[in-house]
Design a protein around this motif. Sequence first.
Motif, PDB file in Angstrom:
ATOM      1  N   ILE A   1     -16.676 -30.381 -28.231  1.00 48.50           N
ATOM      2  CA  ILE A   1     -15.242 -30.265 -27.984  1.00 48.50           C
ATOM      3  C   ILE A   1     -14.700 -28.927 -28.524  1.00 48.50           C
ATOM      4  O   ILE A   1     -15.132 -28.620 -29.583  1.00 48.50           O
ATOM      5  N   MET A   2     -14.042 -28.189 -27.542  1.00 47.01           N
ATOM      6  CA  MET A   2     -13.660 -26.878 -28.220  1.00 47.01           C
ATOM      7  C   MET A   2     -12.049 -26.666 -28.119  1.00 47.01           C
ATOM      8  O   MET A   2     -11.276 -27.132 -27.588  1.00 47.01           O
ATOM      9  N   VAL A   3     -11.792 -25.775 -29.192  1.00 47.74           N
ATOM     10  CA  VAL A   3     -10.448 -25.365 -29.056  1.00 47.74           C
ATOM     11  C   VAL A   3     -10.663 -23.755 -29.794  1.00 47.74           C
ATOM     12  O   VAL A   3     -10.075 -23.434 -30.757  1.00 47.74           O
ATOM     13  N   GLY A   4     -11.035 -23.118 -28.986  1.00 49.98           N
ATOM     14  CA  GLY A   4     -11.410 -21.595 -29.299  1.00 49.98           C
ATOM     15  C   GLY A   4     -12.598 -21.702 -30.315  1.00 49.98           C
ATOM     16  O   GLY A   4     -13.415 -20.808 -30.095  1.00 49.98           O
ATOM     17  N   VAL A   5     -12.828 -22.416 -31.106  1.00 49.23           N
ATOM     18  CA  VAL A   5     -13.989 -22.745 -31.688  1.00 49.23           C
ATOM     19  C   VAL A   5     -14.610 -23.955 -31.665  1.00 49.23           C
ATOM     20  O   VAL A   5     -14.046 -24.918 -31.443  1.00 49.23           O
TER      21      VAL A   5
ATOM     22  N   GLU B   1      -3.389 -32.428 -28.653  1.00 50.94           N
ATOM     23  CA  GLU B   1      -2.700 -31.276 -28.599  1.00 50.94           C
ATOM     24  C   GLU B   1      -3.595 -30.093 -28.911  1.00 50.94           C
ATOM     25  O   GLU B   1      -3.466 -29.031 -28.567  1.00 50.94           O
ATOM     26  N   GLU B   2      -4.518 -30.294 -29.896  1.00 47.52           N
ATOM     27  CA  GLU B   2      -5.489 -29.287 -30.374  1.00 47.52           C
ATOM     28  C   GLU B   2      -6.797 -29.547 -29.587  1.00 47.52           C
ATOM     29  O   GLU B   2      -7.444 -28.423 -29.595  1.00 47.52           O
ATOM     30  N   THR B   3      -7.049 -30.495 -28.899  1.00 50.27           N
ATOM     31  CA  THR B   3      -8.253 -30.513 -28.178  1.00 50.27           C
ATOM     32  C   THR B   3      -8.148 -30.623 -26.702  1.00 50.27           C
ATOM     33  O   THR B   3      -7.667 -31.889 -26.231  1.00 50.27           O
ATOM     34  N   LEU B   4      -8.048 -29.599 -25.945  1.00 48.61           N
ATOM     35  CA  LEU B   4      -7.613 -29.729 -24.724  1.00 48.61           C
ATOM     36  C   LEU B   4      -8.784 -29.400 -23.753  1.00 48.61           C
ATOM     37  O   LEU B   4      -8.788 -29.508 -22.449  1.00 48.61           O
ATOM     38  N   GLU B   5     -10.217 -29.468 -24.247  1.00 51.92           N
ATOM     39  CA  GLU B   5     -11.442 -29.175 -23.449  1.00 51.92           C
ATOM     40  C   GLU B   5     -12.747 -29.864 -23.985  1.00 51.92           C
ATOM     41  O   GLU B   5     -12.649 -29.861 -25.209  1.00 51.92           O
ATOM     42  N   GLY B   6     -13.282 -30.353 -23.318  1.00 47.32           N
ATOM     43  CA  GLY B   6     -14.394 -30.901 -23.628  1.00 47.32           C
ATOM     44  C   GLY B   6     -15.607 -30.390 -22.587  1.00 47.32           C
ATOM     45  O   GLY B   6     -15.428 -30.062 -21.444  1.00 47.32           O
ATOM     46  N   LYS B   7     -16.888 -30.374 -23.111  1.00 46.02           N
ATOM     47  CA  LYS B   7     -18.089 -30.031 -22.224  1.00 46.02           C
ATOM     48  C   LYS B   7     -19.295 -30.997 -22.574  1.00 46.02           C
ATOM     49  O   LYS B   7     -19.637 -31.192 -23.393  1.00 46.02           O
ATOM     50  N   VAL B   8     -19.800 -31.268 -21.396  1.00 51.10           N
ATOM     51  CA  VAL B   8     -21.135 -32.165 -21.379  1.00 51.10           C
ATOM     52  C   VAL B   8     -22.288 -31.196 -20.793  1.00 51.10           C
ATOM     53  O   VAL B   8     -22.375 -30.653 -19.814  1.00 51.10           O
ATOM     54  N   GLU B   9     -23.182 -30.918 -21.712  1.00 49.67           N
ATOM     55  CA  GLU B   9     -24.375 -30.296 -21.250  1.00 49.67           C
ATOM     56  C   GLU B   9     -25.535 -30.829 -20.871  1.00 49.67           C
ATOM     57  O   GLU B   9     -25.932 -31.831 -21.548  1.00 49.67           O
TER      58      GLU B   9
ATOM     59  N   GLU C   1      -4.482 -38.502 -25.849  1.00 48.08           N
ATOM     60  CA  GLU C   1      -3.697 -38.914 -26.800  1.00 48.08           C
ATOM     61  C   GLU C   1      -2.299 -38.022 -26.979  1.00 48.08           C
ATOM     62  O   GLU C   1      -1.491 -38.263 -27.916  1.00 48.08           O
ATOM     63  N   ILE C   2      -2.016 -37.188 -25.833  1.00 46.25           N
ATOM     64  CA  ILE C   2      -0.945 -36.509 -25.926  1.00 46.25           C
ATOM     65  C   ILE C   2       0.232 -37.303 -25.108  1.00 46.25           C
ATOM     66  O   ILE C   2      -0.219 -38.271 -24.049  1.00 46.25           O
TER      67      ILE C   2
ATOM     68  N   PHE D   1     -26.915 -27.529 -16.289  1.00 45.81           N
ATOM     69  CA  PHE D   1     -25.707 -27.293 -15.936  1.00 45.81           C
ATOM     70  C   PHE D   1     -24.565 -27.913 -17.109  1.00 45.81           C
ATOM     71  O   PHE D   1     -25.256 -28.681 -17.571  1.00 45.81           O
ATOM     72  N   ASP D   2     -23.475 -27.590 -16.991  1.00 56.83           N
ATOM     73  CA  ASP D   2     -22.392 -28.071 -17.783  1.00 56.83           C
ATOM     74  C   ASP D   2     -21.337 -28.617 -17.041  1.00 56.83           C
ATOM     75  O   ASP D   2     -20.885 -27.979 -15.968  1.00 56.83           O
ATOM     76  N   VAL D   3     -20.765 -29.915 -17.469  1.00 61.50           N
ATOM     77  CA  VAL D   3     -19.641 -30.648 -16.842  1.00 61.50           C
ATOM     78  C   VAL D   3     -18.624 -30.205 -17.884  1.00 61.50           C
ATOM     79  O   VAL D   3     -18.773 -30.777 -18.910  1.00 61.50           O
ATOM     80  N   VAL D   4     -17.654 -29.349 -17.334  1.00 65.40           N
ATOM     81  CA  VAL D   4     -16.530 -29.148 -18.227  1.00 65.40           C
ATOM     82  C   VAL D   4     -15.086 -29.616 -17.788  1.00 65.40           C
ATOM     83  O   VAL D   4     -14.820 -30.004 -16.393  1.00 65.40           O
ATOM     84  N   LEU D   5     -14.498 -30.627 -18.750  1.00 63.55           N
ATOM     85  CA  LEU D   5     -13.330 -31.439 -18.816  1.00 63.55           C
ATOM     86  C   LEU D   5     -12.292 -30.611 -19.319  1.00 63.55           C
ATOM     87  O   LEU D   5     -12.541 -30.311 -20.476  1.00 63.55           O
ATOM     88  N   ASN D   6     -11.071 -30.222 -18.791  1.00 63.74           N
ATOM     89  CA  ASN D   6      -9.945 -29.979 -19.472  1.00 63.74           C
ATOM     90  C   ASN D   6      -8.778 -30.516 -18.930  1.00 63.74           C
ATOM     91  O   ASN D   6      -8.592 -31.074 -17.930  1.00 63.74           O
ATOM     92  N   ILE D   7      -7.788 -30.666 -19.705  1.00 63.95           N
ATOM     93  CA  ILE D   7      -6.556 -31.204 -19.350  1.00 63.95           C
ATOM     94  C   ILE D   7      -5.325 -30.304 -19.524  1.00 63.95           C
ATOM     95  O   ILE D   7      -5.538 -29.380 -20.651  1.00 63.95           O
ATOM     96  N   SER D   8      -4.179 -30.622 -18.964  1.00 67.20           N
ATOM     97  CA  SER D   8      -3.065 -29.552 -19.158  1.00 67.20           C
ATOM     98  C   SER D   8      -1.921 -30.716 -18.888  1.00 67.20           C
ATOM     99  O   SER D   8      -2.063 -31.737 -17.972  1.00 67.20           O
ATOM    100  N   ASN D   9      -0.843 -30.635 -19.508  1.00 68.59           N
ATOM    101  CA  ASN D   9       0.452 -31.478 -19.209  1.00 68.59           C
ATOM    102  C   ASN D   9       1.426 -30.691 -18.011  1.00 68.59           C
ATOM    103  O   ASN D   9       2.427 -31.124 -18.075  1.00 68.59           O
ATOM    104  N   GLU D  10       0.883 -29.706 -17.214  1.00 71.81           N
ATOM    105  CA  GLU D  10       1.919 -29.225 -16.437  1.00 71.81           C
ATOM    106  C   GLU D  10       1.638 -30.093 -14.853  1.00 71.81           C
ATOM    107  O   GLU D  10       0.908 -30.641 -14.763  1.00 71.81           O
TER     108      GLU D  10
END
Length: 164
Positions: A12-16, A38-46, A67-68, A155-164
């Motif tokens: 789970i990434m937020v820049g770090v 709001e702080e965790t907008l991306e997750g990755k499964v390797e 949770e947003i 491979f990685d499966v990258v999951l990300n969310i945005s409220n746009e």
Amino acid sequence: MVILAIVSSVIIMVGVVIGVLTLDSVDDGNRTEINFTEETLEGKVEFREMMLHPGETAEYTVHLTNEIEGACRLGINFDEYKPNLLANELKEYVYVTVTLGDKTVCKDVLLKDLFSTELPVMDCVLDAKEPVELAISFHMPVETGNEAEFTEAFFDVVLNISNE
């Protein structure tokens, strides 16, 4: 028996990196959770060293919660990882089906085709406060020849969310 030599991690990434959960394999009921905030907008499964034999299917499940406040768009990307020149031969033989809740997002798409785009492969809506299961199924047809034996995928499966 499904033979998978997968080392899966959820990052789970937020820049770090906030946290890493390492799972041993897909075939023994591995499931994990990602709670988007709001702080965790991306997750990755390797997925590392994935191996399947002709006729085998394996499924990986991720429990997602938004949770947003309000619904968000969920992007799902498959990113190829090449640790060496011979890696990822399995991508030529494995078909992927992805479901989000009761909605099929993609069905029987060759893994190599999911690597071939820079855009989000799948774009879905993730409702607020409603937990949902993301199921990723990998299948190698029984007709696949011996050339697929002992091939692997990374491979990685990258999951990300945005409220746009």
